[in-house]
Design a protein around this motif. Structure first.
Motif, PDB file in Angstrom:
ATOM      1  N   PRO A  48      50.119  44.029  35.287  1.00 45.36           N
ATOM      2  CA  PRO A  48      49.397  44.315  36.530  1.00 45.36           C
ATOM      3  C   PRO A  48      49.091  45.796  36.695  1.00 45.36           C
ATOM      4  CG  PRO A  48      51.728  44.042  36.983  1.00 45.36           C
ATOM      5  CD  PRO A  48      51.551  43.722  35.525  1.00 45.36           C
ATOM      6  N   ASN A  49      48.162  46.073  37.615  1.00 36.22           N
ATOM      7  CA  ASN A  49      47.736  47.434  37.867  1.00 36.22           C
ATOM      8  C   ASN A  49      48.733  48.147  38.782  1.00 36.22           C
ATOM      9  OD1 ASN A  49      45.688  49.423  37.403  1.00 36.22           O
ATOM     10  ND2 ASN A  49      45.046  49.169  39.515  1.00 36.22           N
ATOM     11  N   ILE A  50      48.950  49.435  38.524  1.00 37.21           N
ATOM     12  CA  ILE A  50      49.816  50.260  39.366  1.00 37.21           C
ATOM     13  C   ILE A  50      48.935  51.028  40.340  1.00 37.21           C
ATOM     14  CG2 ILE A  50      51.555  52.077  39.392  1.00 37.21           C
ATOM     15  CD1 ILE A  50      52.413  49.498  38.005  1.00 37.21           C
ATOM     16  N   GLU A  51      49.312  51.042  41.629  1.00 29.13           N
ATOM     17  CA  GLU A  51      48.401  51.595  42.612  1.00 29.13           C
ATOM     18  C   GLU A  51      48.787  52.961  43.172  1.00 29.13           C
ATOM     19  OE1 GLU A  51      48.095  48.871  45.821  1.00 29.13           O
ATOM     20  OE2 GLU A  51      50.154  49.055  46.470  1.00 29.13           O
ATOM     21  N   ASN A  52      50.021  53.426  42.946  1.00 34.91           N
ATOM     22  CA  ASN A  52      50.379  54.724  43.520  1.00 34.91           C
ATOM     23  C   ASN A  52      51.510  55.357  42.710  1.00 34.91           C
ATOM     24  OD1 ASN A  52      52.747  53.417  44.336  1.00 34.91           O
ATOM     25  ND2 ASN A  52      51.942  52.973  46.375  1.00 34.91           N
ATOM     26  N   SER A  53      51.901  56.548  43.131  1.00 32.07           N
ATOM     27  CA  SER A  53      52.912  57.292  42.390  1.00 32.07           C
ATOM     28  C   SER A  53      54.292  56.654  42.463  1.00 32.07           C
ATOM     29  CB  SER A  53      52.985  58.734  42.922  1.00 32.07           C
ATOM     30  OG  SER A  53      53.304  58.742  44.305  1.00 32.07           O
ATOM     31  N   GLN A  54      54.497  55.741  43.418  1.00 33.72           N
ATOM     32  CA  GLN A  54      55.777  55.030  43.507  1.00 33.72           C
ATOM     33  C   GLN A  54      55.833  53.830  42.559  1.00 33.72           C
ATOM     34  OE1 GLN A  54      54.197  55.981  46.664  1.00 33.72           O
ATOM     35  NE2 GLN A  54      55.445  57.815  46.338  1.00 33.72           N
ATOM     36  N   LEU A  57      52.912  47.797  42.623  1.00 37.66           N
ATOM     37  CA  LEU A  57      51.849  47.005  42.020  1.00 37.66           C
ATOM     38  C   LEU A  57      50.695  46.833  42.994  1.00 37.66           C
ATOM     39  CD1 LEU A  57      53.968  44.274  40.227  1.00 37.66           C
ATOM     40  CD2 LEU A  57      53.183  46.482  39.362  1.00 37.66           C
ATOM     41  N   ALA A  58      49.499  46.790  42.448  1.00 39.13           N
ATOM     42  CA  ALA A  58      48.292  46.750  43.269  1.00 39.13           C
ATOM     43  C   ALA A  58      47.809  45.317  43.467  1.00 39.13           C
ATOM     44  CB  ALA A  58      47.178  47.573  42.626  1.00 39.13           C
ATOM     45  N   TRP A 212      45.024  44.780  53.822  1.00 37.96           N
ATOM     46  CA  TRP A 212      45.535  44.633  52.474  1.00 37.96           C
ATOM     47  C   TRP A 212      44.458  45.045  51.475  1.00 37.96           C
ATOM     48  CZ3 TRP A 212      50.561  43.437  52.796  1.00 37.96           C
ATOM     49  CH2 TRP A 212      50.999  42.647  53.858  1.00 37.96           C
ATOM     50  N   CYS A 213      44.880  45.498  50.301  1.00 36.71           N
ATOM     51  CA  CYS A 213      43.926  45.759  49.226  1.00 36.71           C
ATOM     52  C   CYS A 213      43.233  44.475  48.773  1.00 36.71           C
ATOM     53  CB  CYS A 213      44.641  46.414  48.042  1.00 36.71           C
ATOM     54  SG  CYS A 213      45.176  48.105  48.359  1.00 36.71           S
ATOM     55  N   SER A 214      43.911  43.352  48.948  1.00 35.59           N
ATOM     56  CA  SER A 214      43.317  42.072  48.556  1.00 35.59           C
ATOM     57  C   SER A 214      42.144  41.680  49.445  1.00 35.59           C
ATOM     58  CB  SER A 214      44.379  40.960  48.585  1.00 35.59           C
ATOM     59  OG  SER A 214      44.962  40.855  49.877  1.00 35.59           O
ATOM     60  N   ASP A 215      41.883  42.457  50.515  1.00 40.23           N
ATOM     61  CA  ASP A 215      40.738  42.160  51.388  1.00 40.23           C
ATOM     62  C   ASP A 215      39.416  42.597  50.773  1.00 40.23           C
ATOM     63  OD1 ASP A 215      42.342  41.062  53.349  1.00 40.23           O
ATOM     64  OD2 ASP A 215      42.604  42.956  54.423  1.00 40.23           O
ATOM     65  N   SER A 220      37.995  38.006  42.354  1.00 34.56           N
ATOM     66  CA  SER A 220      39.335  37.597  41.948  1.00 34.56           C
ATOM     67  C   SER A 220      40.253  37.807  43.144  1.00 34.56           C
ATOM     68  CB  SER A 220      39.831  38.427  40.751  1.00 34.56           C
ATOM     69  OG  SER A 220      39.885  39.801  41.094  1.00 34.56           O
ATOM     70  N   VAL A 221      41.445  37.212  43.095  1.00 30.75           N
ATOM     71  CA  VAL A 221      42.437  37.387  44.159  1.00 30.75           C
ATOM     72  C   VAL A 221      43.772  37.719  43.513  1.00 30.75           C
ATOM     73  CG1 VAL A 221      43.706  36.308  46.051  1.00 30.75           C
ATOM     74  CG2 VAL A 221      41.270  35.804  45.731  1.00 30.75           C
ATOM     75  N   THR A 222      44.310  38.883  43.876  1.00 37.04           N
ATOM     76  CA  THR A 222      45.629  39.295  43.382  1.00 37.04           C
ATOM     77  C   THR A 222      46.491  39.689  44.566  1.00 37.04           C
ATOM     78  OG1 THR A 222      44.683  40.104  41.299  1.00 37.04           O
ATOM     79  CG2 THR A 222      46.875  40.916  41.907  1.00 37.04           C
ATOM     80  N   VAL A 223      47.686  39.125  44.638  1.00 38.34           N
ATOM     81  CA  VAL A 223      48.658  39.477  45.673  1.00 38.34           C
ATOM     82  C   VAL A 223      49.947  39.836  44.961  1.00 38.34           C
ATOM     83  CG1 VAL A 223      49.926  38.714  47.706  1.00 38.34           C
ATOM     84  CG2 VAL A 223      47.563  37.951  47.352  1.00 38.34           C
ATOM     85  N   ALA A 224      50.322  41.121  45.029  1.00 35.83           N
ATOM     86  CA  ALA A 224      51.459  41.614  44.263  1.00 35.83           C
ATOM     87  C   ALA A 224      52.804  41.250  44.896  1.00 35.83           C
ATOM     88  CB  ALA A 224      51.361  43.130  44.098  1.00 35.83           C
ATOM     89  N   SER A 225      52.788  40.879  46.185  1.00 37.90           N
ATOM     90  CA  SER A 225      54.031  40.464  46.844  1.00 37.90           C
ATOM     91  C   SER A 225      53.669  39.527  47.985  1.00 37.90           C
ATOM     92  CB  SER A 225      54.804  41.681  47.373  1.00 37.90           C
ATOM     93  OG  SER A 225      55.987  41.272  48.007  1.00 37.90           O
ATOM     94  N   LEU A 226      53.705  38.228  47.710  1.00 32.51           N
ATOM     95  CA  LEU A 226      53.365  37.228  48.720  1.00 32.51           C
ATOM     96  C   LEU A 226      54.637  36.852  49.478  1.00 32.51           C
ATOM     97  CD1 LEU A 226      51.265  35.375  50.038  1.00 32.51           C
ATOM     98  CD2 LEU A 226      51.821  33.661  48.293  1.00 32.51           C
ATOM     99  N   VAL A 227      54.743  37.366  50.676  1.00 30.04           N
ATOM    100  CA  VAL A 227      55.872  37.050  51.549  1.00 30.04           C
ATOM    101  C   VAL A 227      55.371  36.086  52.614  1.00 30.04           C
ATOM    102  CG1 VAL A 227      57.598  37.949  53.136  1.00 30.04           C
ATOM    103  CG2 VAL A 227      56.914  39.289  51.126  1.00 30.04           C
ATOM    104  N   GLY A 228      55.732  34.834  52.469  1.00 33.28           N
ATOM    105  CA  GLY A 228      55.267  33.833  53.417  1.00 33.28           C
ATOM    106  C   GLY A 228      53.841  33.434  53.136  1.00 33.28           C
TER     107      GLY A 228
END
Length: 318
Positions: A48-54, A57-58, A212-215, A220-228
């Motif tokens: 997956p893509n990395i989105e920031n210095s921390q 995941l994007a 969200w970035c997914s907006d 395509s649709v990517t969700v790096a952390s789907l909580v609920g």
């Protein structure tokens, strides 16, 4: 020369009267086709893509698409000393993104010539939603790992799939995104503040921000952390020649329930349709899982939207 002279008739002055020799000019190398399905090279970049210095995941799918890039015969600068074995040559056999990119650029030029008013996002959408995920025999595309194993490719190996230039010219539906929408996407990246955005692009974040970035209206649709649950809205434009009715077919990622509404819609040429994709975690996991939404039209168009979701947790009521 002996063969040439033996098949050449001359008069008394030495002028050629008839010439009966035959010749064939061959490439010098004969291609052999093994019937093997395309593979993603082991050195190809993966998601997956990395989105920031921390190193978070994007919510964006990378790579976008795969294209021929292994052992490609192409132009080479004779003054380059990057590869000693081809120094001084004008052509070389090379591998890498620098070889696959010209293939995609050529397809982009082809689409732009057919559809001169299409935006870059529309062209990218046409390429991604029509890409192949199987070979001509219906077998899944494969990916070679750095340990030598060959496994079925995922969207983090091949993106939306292998580029198909012919189908990309007539995708049926396209996703578009404006500069403002890309700016909203950038401003939604966690850990990126408005000052950083202003330094990067010379513009401030819009007053109406994406949550969200997914907006981003991507194909395509990517969700790096789907909580609920997560609601993802998309808008498509019809670029077909006539009215077409589409039905949505879902292959849900493991641990995720997917609902698309409307699951059937009719759209006229040049008109738009709004789609809502709702993702719900059903079984939390420890890795991304993959699926797809396919919009199949009654005029034979097929629009494939890859799904990449990390089902992190289930929310429960009191």
């Amino acid at each position: 020369m002996e063969y040439y002279e033996n098949n050449t008739a001359r008069d008394g002055d030495g002028t050629v009267i008839t010439f009966g020799a035959t010749v064939r000019i061959l490439e010098g190398r004969r291609a052999s086709y093994s019937g093997e399905r395309p593979e993603v090279a082991d050195y190809s970049s993966r998601g997956p893509n990395i989105e920031n210095s921390q190193m978070q995941l994007a919510d964006v799918l990378k790579p976008n698409v795969m294209a021929p890039g292994h052992h490609i015969w192409g132009a080479w600068s004779p003054t380059s000393d990057a590869l000693p074995e081809v120094q001084g040559e004008s052509y070389a056999i090379l591998s890498g993104t620098s070889m696959s990119t010209p293939h995609v650029a050529g397809v982009v030029a082809l689409i732009k010539q057919r559809h001169p008013k299409w935006s870059p996002a529309m062209i990218m959408s046409a390429i991604m939603t029509t890409a192949d995920v199987t070979d001509r025999s219906g077998r899944p595309l494969m990916a070679r790992r750095d340990v030598g194993a060959v496994v079925a490719a995922t969207p983090f190996d091949m993106g939306a799939g292998a580029i198909n230039a012919a189908r990309a010219l007539d995708p049926g539906l396209v996703f578009d995104a404006t500069y403002r929408e890309y700016l909203q996407f950038l401003c939604a990246v966690p850990g990126v503040d408005e000052a950083a955005v202003r330094r990067a692009v010379g513009a401030s974040c819009p007053s109406s921000r994406a949550r969200w970035c997914s907006d981003l209206n991507a194909p395509s649709v990517t969700v790096a952390s789907l909580v609920g649950s997560r609601r993802v809205d998309r808008k498509v434009w019809s670029v077909g020649a006539e009215n077409e009715t589409y039905m949505a077919y879902v292959r849900a990622p493991d641990g995720v329930a997917v609902r698309v509404s409307p699951d059937e819609f009719t759209v006229a040429p040049g008109e738009t349709a709004a789609l809502r994709i709702v993702l719900n975690t059903t079984a939390p996991g420890n890795a991304f899982s993959f699926g797809e939404v396919v919009l199949r039209g009654d005029k034979k168009h097929s629009v494939r939207i890859p799904l990449a979701v990390y089902p992190a947790a289930v929310l429960s009521g009191p």
